[in-house]
Design a protein around this motif. Structure first.
Motif, PDB file in Angstrom:
ATOM      1  N   VAL A 126       0.861  -1.178   0.000  1.00 16.64           N
ATOM      2  CA  VAL A 126       0.000   0.000   0.000  1.00 16.64           C
ATOM      3  C   VAL A 126       0.901   1.234   0.000  1.00 16.64           C
ATOM      4  O   VAL A 126       1.897   1.287   0.731  1.00 16.64           O
ATOM      5  CB  VAL A 126      -0.989   0.004   1.190  1.00 16.64           C
ATOM      6  N   ALA A 127       0.561   2.185  -0.879  1.00 19.66           N
ATOM      7  CA  ALA A 127       1.282   3.462  -0.939  1.00 19.66           C
ATOM      8  C   ALA A 127       0.327   4.547  -0.479  1.00 19.66           C
ATOM      9  O   ALA A 127      -0.737   4.744  -1.075  1.00 19.66           O
ATOM     10  CB  ALA A 127       1.758   3.755  -2.361  1.00 19.66           C
ATOM     11  N   ALA A 128       0.705   5.232   0.593  1.00 18.58           N
ATOM     12  CA  ALA A 128      -0.131   6.306   1.143  1.00 18.58           C
ATOM     13  C   ALA A 128       0.698   7.127   2.112  1.00 18.58           C
ATOM     14  O   ALA A 128       1.639   6.617   2.724  1.00 18.58           O
ATOM     15  CB  ALA A 128      -1.342   5.720   1.863  1.00 18.58           C
ATOM     16  N   GLY A 129       0.345   8.383   2.233  1.00 19.25           N
ATOM     17  CA  GLY A 129       0.955   9.236   3.248  1.00 19.25           C
ATOM     18  C   GLY A 129       2.468   9.346   3.175  1.00 19.25           C
ATOM     19  O   GLY A 129       3.118   9.530   4.191  1.00 19.25           O
ATOM     20  N   GLY A 130       3.030   9.209   1.988  1.00 20.49           N
ATOM     21  CA  GLY A 130       4.471   9.368   1.839  1.00 20.49           C
ATOM     22  C   GLY A 130       5.270   8.098   2.039  1.00 20.49           C
ATOM     23  O   GLY A 130       6.492   8.163   2.126  1.00 20.49           O
ATOM     24  N   ALA A 131       4.626   6.943   2.124  1.00 22.61           N
ATOM     25  CA  ALA A 131       5.356   5.691   2.361  1.00 22.61           C
ATOM     26  C   ALA A 131       4.745   4.547   1.554  1.00 22.61           C
ATOM     27  O   ALA A 131       3.563   4.580   1.205  1.00 22.61           O
ATOM     28  CB  ALA A 131       5.325   5.339   3.843  1.00 22.61           C
ATOM     29  N   VAL A 132       5.561   3.554   1.288  1.00 20.17           N
ATOM     30  CA  VAL A 132       5.112   2.296   0.691  1.00 20.17           C
ATOM     31  C   VAL A 132       5.339   1.230   1.743  1.00 20.17           C
ATOM     32  O   VAL A 132       6.450   1.088   2.275  1.00 20.17           O
ATOM     33  CB  VAL A 132       5.889   1.956  -0.594  1.00 20.17           C
ATOM     34  N   ARG A 133       4.268   0.482   2.037  1.00 18.35           N
ATOM     35  CA  ARG A 133       4.349  -0.536   3.084  1.00 18.35           C
ATOM     36  C   ARG A 133       3.885  -1.871   2.541  1.00 18.35           C
ATOM     37  O   ARG A 133       2.901  -1.942   1.825  1.00 18.35           O
ATOM     38  CB  ARG A 133       3.440  -0.174   4.246  1.00 18.35           C
ATOM     39  N   PRO A 134       4.573  -2.964   2.935  1.00 16.92           N
ATOM     40  CA  PRO A 134       4.075  -4.277   2.560  1.00 16.92           C
ATOM     41  C   PRO A 134       2.877  -4.651   3.442  1.00 16.92           C
ATOM     42  O   PRO A 134       2.793  -4.220   4.594  1.00 16.92           O
ATOM     43  CB  PRO A 134       5.257  -5.204   2.836  1.00 16.92           C
ATOM     44  N   LEU A 135       1.960  -5.398   2.864  1.00 24.06           N
ATOM     45  CA  LEU A 135       0.858  -5.968   3.629  1.00 24.06           C
ATOM     46  C   LEU A 135       1.140  -7.468   3.720  1.00 24.06           C
ATOM     47  O   LEU A 135       1.146  -8.172   2.715  1.00 24.06           O
ATOM     48  CB  LEU A 135      -0.484  -5.736   2.937  1.00 24.06           C
ATOM     49  N   ALA A 136       1.407  -7.929   4.910  1.00 24.32           N
ATOM     50  CA  ALA A 136       1.741  -9.334   5.141  1.00 24.32           C
ATOM     51  C   ALA A 136       0.481 -10.152   5.376  1.00 24.32           C
ATOM     52  O   ALA A 136      -0.610  -9.605   5.561  1.00 24.32           O
ATOM     53  CB  ALA A 136       2.675  -9.433   6.343  1.00 24.32           C
ATOM     54  N   LEU A 137       0.655 -11.457   5.392  1.00 26.12           N
ATOM     55  CA  LEU A 137      -0.468 -12.354   5.631  1.00 26.12           C
ATOM     56  C   LEU A 137      -1.180 -12.018   6.931  1.00 26.12           C
ATOM     57  O   LEU A 137      -2.406 -11.993   6.990  1.00 26.12           O
ATOM     58  CB  LEU A 137       0.027 -13.799   5.656  1.00 26.12           C
ATOM     59  N   ASP A 138      -0.428 -11.671   7.982  1.00 25.55           N
ATOM     60  CA  ASP A 138      -1.068 -11.355   9.265  1.00 25.55           C
ATOM     61  C   ASP A 138      -1.710  -9.976   9.292  1.00 25.55           C
ATOM     62  O   ASP A 138      -2.351  -9.606  10.270  1.00 25.55           O
ATOM     63  CB  ASP A 138      -0.115 -11.550  10.435  1.00 25.55           C
ATOM     64  N   ASP A 139      -1.585  -9.197   8.192  1.00 26.15           N
ATOM     65  CA  ASP A 139      -2.308  -7.929   8.070  1.00 26.15           C
ATOM     66  C   ASP A 139      -3.704  -8.134   7.494  1.00 26.15           C
ATOM     67  O   ASP A 139      -4.469  -7.193   7.381  1.00 26.15           O
ATOM     68  CB  ASP A 139      -1.559  -6.941   7.156  1.00 26.15           C
ATOM     69  N   ALA A 140      -4.011  -9.363   7.083  1.00 28.91           N
ATOM     70  CA  ALA A 140      -5.328  -9.628   6.492  1.00 28.91           C
ATOM     71  C   ALA A 140      -6.408  -9.487   7.552  1.00 28.91           C
ATOM     72  O   ALA A 140      -6.180  -9.730   8.731  1.00 28.91           O
ATOM     73  CB  ALA A 140      -5.353 -11.031   5.871  1.00 28.91           C
ATOM     74  N   ALA A 141      -7.585  -9.064   7.083  1.00 25.43           N
ATOM     75  CA  ALA A 141      -8.705  -8.835   8.020  1.00 25.43           C
ATOM     76  C   ALA A 141      -9.235 -10.140   8.550  1.00 25.43           C
ATOM     77  O   ALA A 141      -9.186 -11.147   7.941  1.00 25.43           O
ATOM     78  CB  ALA A 141      -9.813  -8.067   7.305  1.00 25.43           C
TER      79      ALA A 141
END
Length: 141
Positions: A126-141
């Motif tokens: 996800v790219a937002a607010g000046g950063a790119v972050r990975p979404l890992a499996l444990d970030d799933a809802a």
């Protein structure tokens, strides 16, 4: 982190750091004004294929029909154009850089589609607010 790598077809994406650099390159800037899901494929040897599809006007949260539509497109491109390959997905959105419930919903939807349709999700970012972050499996809802 300020990543300035650029990628061309055939470039090797050798590790998690390189996948993050690819995602940052795909974002084209980390202060998006609209929601865009960019899909890019790597071949079976983790080399950039040059296939990148930016999809505009994606919903904040994917409904079941949205998820199925994206899953179908990803599976089709993978099977027809990049057999044995994988997809890197970049969700660009306005707002703060912290991971949101909507980001988690996209994470769950795309990971579920990968499992159901048999494609490999090499990375989801996800790219937002000046950063790119990975979404890992444990970030799933």
């Amino acid at each position: 982190m300020n990543l300035t790598a650029s990628f061309r077809p055939g470039d090797k994406v050798a590790d998690d750091g390189a996948v993050l650099e690819l995602a940052t390159f795909l974002s084209g800037g980390v202060l998006p004004r609209e929601r865009v899901l960019t899909l890019s494929w790597l071949d079976a040897d983790d080399r950039v294929t040059g296939i990148a599809v930016p999809v505009r006007d994606v919903p904040e949260r994917p409904g079941s029909e949205d998820a199925a539509r994206f899953g179908s497109v990803i599976a089709s491109v993978t099977q027809q154009s990049v057999p044995g390959g994988s997809v890197v997905a970049m969700l660009e959105r306005p707002g703060e850089q912290s991971v949101t419930a909507a980001d988690r919903a996209w994470n769950t939807a795309l990971r579920t589609q990968a499992a159901e349709r048999g494609f490999r999700l090499h990375g989801l970012f996800v790219a937002a607010g000046g950063a790119v972050r990975p979404l890992a499996l444990d970030d799933a809802a």
